[in-house]
Design a protein around this motif. Sequence first.
Motif, PDB file in Angstrom:
ATOM      1  N   VAL A  56      -5.071  -8.616  -9.382  1.00 49.14           N
ATOM      2  CA  VAL A  56      -5.096  -7.213  -8.657  1.00 49.14           C
ATOM      3  C   VAL A  56      -4.967  -6.121  -9.731  1.00 49.14           C
ATOM      4  O   VAL A  56      -5.991  -5.268  -9.798  1.00 49.14           O
ATOM      5  N   GLN A  97      -8.350   2.241   0.534  1.00 45.23           N
ATOM      6  CA  GLN A  97      -8.247   3.139   1.557  1.00 45.23           C
ATOM      7  C   GLN A  97      -7.875   4.704   1.021  1.00 45.23           C
ATOM      8  O   GLN A  97      -7.071   4.767   0.097  1.00 45.23           O
ATOM      9  N   VAL A 132      -1.878   7.653   9.564  1.00 49.52           N
ATOM     10  CA  VAL A 132      -2.470   8.777  10.087  1.00 49.52           C
ATOM     11  C   VAL A 132      -3.727   8.536  11.064  1.00 49.52           C
ATOM     12  O   VAL A 132      -4.573   8.187  10.531  1.00 49.52           O
ATOM     13  N   ILE A 143       3.146  -3.684  -5.461  1.00 51.21           N
ATOM     14  CA  ILE A 143       3.643  -4.888  -6.043  1.00 51.21           C
ATOM     15  C   ILE A 143       4.789  -5.434  -4.897  1.00 51.21           C
ATOM     16  O   ILE A 143       5.038  -4.853  -4.012  1.00 51.21           O
ATOM     17  N   SER A 144       4.781  -6.991  -5.258  1.00 44.46           N
ATOM     18  CA  SER A 144       5.768  -7.669  -4.391  1.00 44.46           C
ATOM     19  C   SER A 144       7.257  -7.584  -4.871  1.00 44.46           C
ATOM     20  O   SER A 144       7.434  -7.518  -6.032  1.00 44.46           O
ATOM     21  N   ASP A 152       6.659   2.943   2.144  1.00 42.10           N
ATOM     22  CA  ASP A 152       7.215   2.810   3.467  1.00 42.10           C
ATOM     23  C   ASP A 152       8.679   3.577   3.508  1.00 42.10           C
ATOM     24  O   ASP A 152       9.456   2.842   4.092  1.00 42.10           O
ATOM     25  N   PRO A 168      -9.672   0.662   5.230  1.00 42.37           N
ATOM     26  CA  PRO A 168      -9.829   0.427   4.077  1.00 42.37           C
ATOM     27  C   PRO A 168     -11.237  -0.214   3.967  1.00 42.37           C
ATOM     28  O   PRO A 168     -11.743  -0.758   4.623  1.00 42.37           O
ATOM     29  N   TYR A 177      -6.375   5.761   9.542  1.00 38.72           N
ATOM     30  CA  TYR A 177      -7.656   5.352   9.944  1.00 38.72           C
ATOM     31  C   TYR A 177      -8.407   6.668  10.290  1.00 38.72           C
ATOM     32  O   TYR A 177      -9.509   6.778  10.545  1.00 38.72           O
ATOM     33  N   ALA A 218      -5.303   0.462  -3.172  1.00 36.87           N
ATOM     34  CA  ALA A 218      -5.843  -0.623  -3.300  1.00 36.87           C
ATOM     35  C   ALA A 218      -5.146  -1.916  -2.300  1.00 36.87           C
ATOM     36  O   ALA A 218      -4.022  -1.886  -2.475  1.00 36.87           O
TER      37      ALA A 218
END
Length: 696
Positions: free
Chosen positions: A496, A447, A640, A520-521, A582, A665, A660, A462
Amino acid sequence: MNVYDSRPHILVVDDEPLLRTLLAKGLESQDYLVAEAADGEQAIAACAEQSFDLVLMDVSMPVMDGFTAGARISQQWPHLPIIMLTGFDDIESVNNAFESGATDFITKPINLPLLWQRVRYALRSTSALKLSHAYHDQNTACRLARLGFWQLNTRSGQLNWSKDAHELIGLSQVPEKVQDLFSLLTEDQIQKMTALFMDSINNGSTLDTEIVVGQGQDLRYIRVMADNALDPHIISGAFQDITEQRTTEQQIAHLAEHDALTGLPKRRLLLSQLQERMNQHPPAPKWLVAAIDIHRLQRINDALGSDAGDQLLIMIAQRLTRILPRPRLLGRLEDDCFLVALPLGVAEEHCMEWLRSVLSPLEEPWLLGEQQVTLNFKVGVAIQDKENQADQLLQAAVRTQTTIISNGRMTLLANTTLPYEDQSANLLLESQLHGALEQDQFFLLYQPQQRLEDTCIVSVEALARWQHPEEGVISPDRFIPLLENMGLMPEFAEWVLRRACRQALQWQAEGNPLTIAVNISASQFADPQMVDTFVAICREEGCPPSLLEIEVTESMAMTNPLKAIEHFNALRANGFRIAIDDFGVGYSSIEYLLHFPHDVLKIDRKFVNGVVECAGSRAIVRAVTTFCDTMKITCLAEGVESARQRDYLDALGVGTIQGYLLSRPINAGEITQFIRRLHDTRYAKPEEPQTHADSI
Ligand code: C2E
Ligand code: CA
């Protein structure tokens, strides 16, 4: 000796074999069972081995004389009668015999008919004594067993009871007539007893039932048993107070369903209570279930001892009981997790704020002895869907709670995953995820992120997708938690990163040096080897780390801020860029951010959504952009969707946008085309960038 032989058992003690045999034979002929001993010592040994009803004891014997033996026997077996066979008819010898514990004496030479008479007399008094002992034993046994006896004359309705029966039933006096008994019973019990009495009278059936008498503290559970007696108009039997047994059973059942520490229902009971409420007619408003986890209770146990931990759990249970609005259900699940079920008191969209304010008293300090502690809570929330069953709701709340990365006093998260009827579908997906990597079913979309100043696309994020052979494209929100649960995250994350490295290199080679932001997680971030792994992968792929931006959510960073700072420093030292993702969701303050070295701050979509209408959102965005300006870091707004939002953000000082409005993406080839088109448009006529909102 046969233990079932009911004949009286007599021990004959005499050192003269002839006399002994004579006595023994004579007694046997009188239908007694006889044992023999040759002196006092043998007599004592025989008494210790067998049980006798009478001892015939000679006085003068070798080894141990009759006086000594008699004295010892009567001391040890005080109810065993002893008849002394005295050799001399003098008063002193008779006195000695009685002092030695003899109950009677007879002089030698022995007058046999007289001896048989004395023996019979002595035995009669023994059996009377035995009977009185048996009666006493029986009474004691009945009292201990709380057992009594009763009798009903079915013609007169008269009841007879054993002694002290009223105490066993818990009444001041026993009911004299069957009607008096019935007046103590409920209608159901009366019907049952009447039927049983009739059955016993008509068919001679055995009666065995349980009645409950009294109320409150005086409640008694009585088991009543009876047989039809010889007389067809008499029913007689026993009754037993089984209150203690029943109360214990009830306590065991209570303990099985309630938590011993807090007294709250355990999972199973809470589930059935909730299901019952959910099935009620008319249906209540939707139910909300919250799984409230005390974050790191173990730390309190370690620091202050497990008694303090227990005390704290009790206090939390009490505070929850006090603050939750009624109607409500409250239970304790595991060590540090409470469950709350409430009918929704507000419109669904406001339920999280509502719950937060309901639970806010939990954020106040807790006093443990002298020590004041504050606790952090993680609250997973699930709201009833029409088809939700209680256990699905509960599971959803608990599962949501386990995905929360805590920061701050109270972190709430609503269940956003699919309804939990899909558990079996998830299981299927999990099994298919194993093969997904090998079969190359994952792919990355990108995106674009646009710098507002010059409308250039400077970077992309990504975002992973799973091309499922049957279900089509599956979102990362669905498969990433599954990968985490299954421990497959390391392989996936490596894939990834390698893919992003290759793509970054390709764009660089094409003259588009785009930075790729990689998510990343939580488990990756918790891995102490994380930075080394990233560096090794970049080296292997030949990709400069500066082409990569590592996106770490604010909540992940706050889980262990010191560790996060260490990771951030190491990443930057190796050339990686860092984005805090976030931002704003985790409720941490901007001051915290000062400690996290980073390059990009991504304002969460929530604030972007509100930026047009909500002055509060604008104030926050403004504060963030001021902070970013001061710290010389990029401020990026995500999500946005409209030109108006973009304009507000621009005015508030946001440097870069993603959402968007620009593009959903898209794949790598489309990114190249997108940039080319944007470039062309920019240099052809200065217009709004084209929206690709419908491109995927
Ligand atoms: P995220 O990092 O917050 O990613 C942004 C999400 O918002 C993406 O959802 C994106 O498609 C969506 N989004 C972008 N612009 C807009 C907009 O204007 N409006 C709205 N409503 N949504 C927008 P996506 O791709 O489904 O990803 C969801 C989450 O999955 C990501 O959230 C990220 O946390 C995670 N994720 C995605 N790829 C990866 C990955 O490779 N590794 C890890 N660990 N997590 C990933
Ligand atoms: Ca992200």
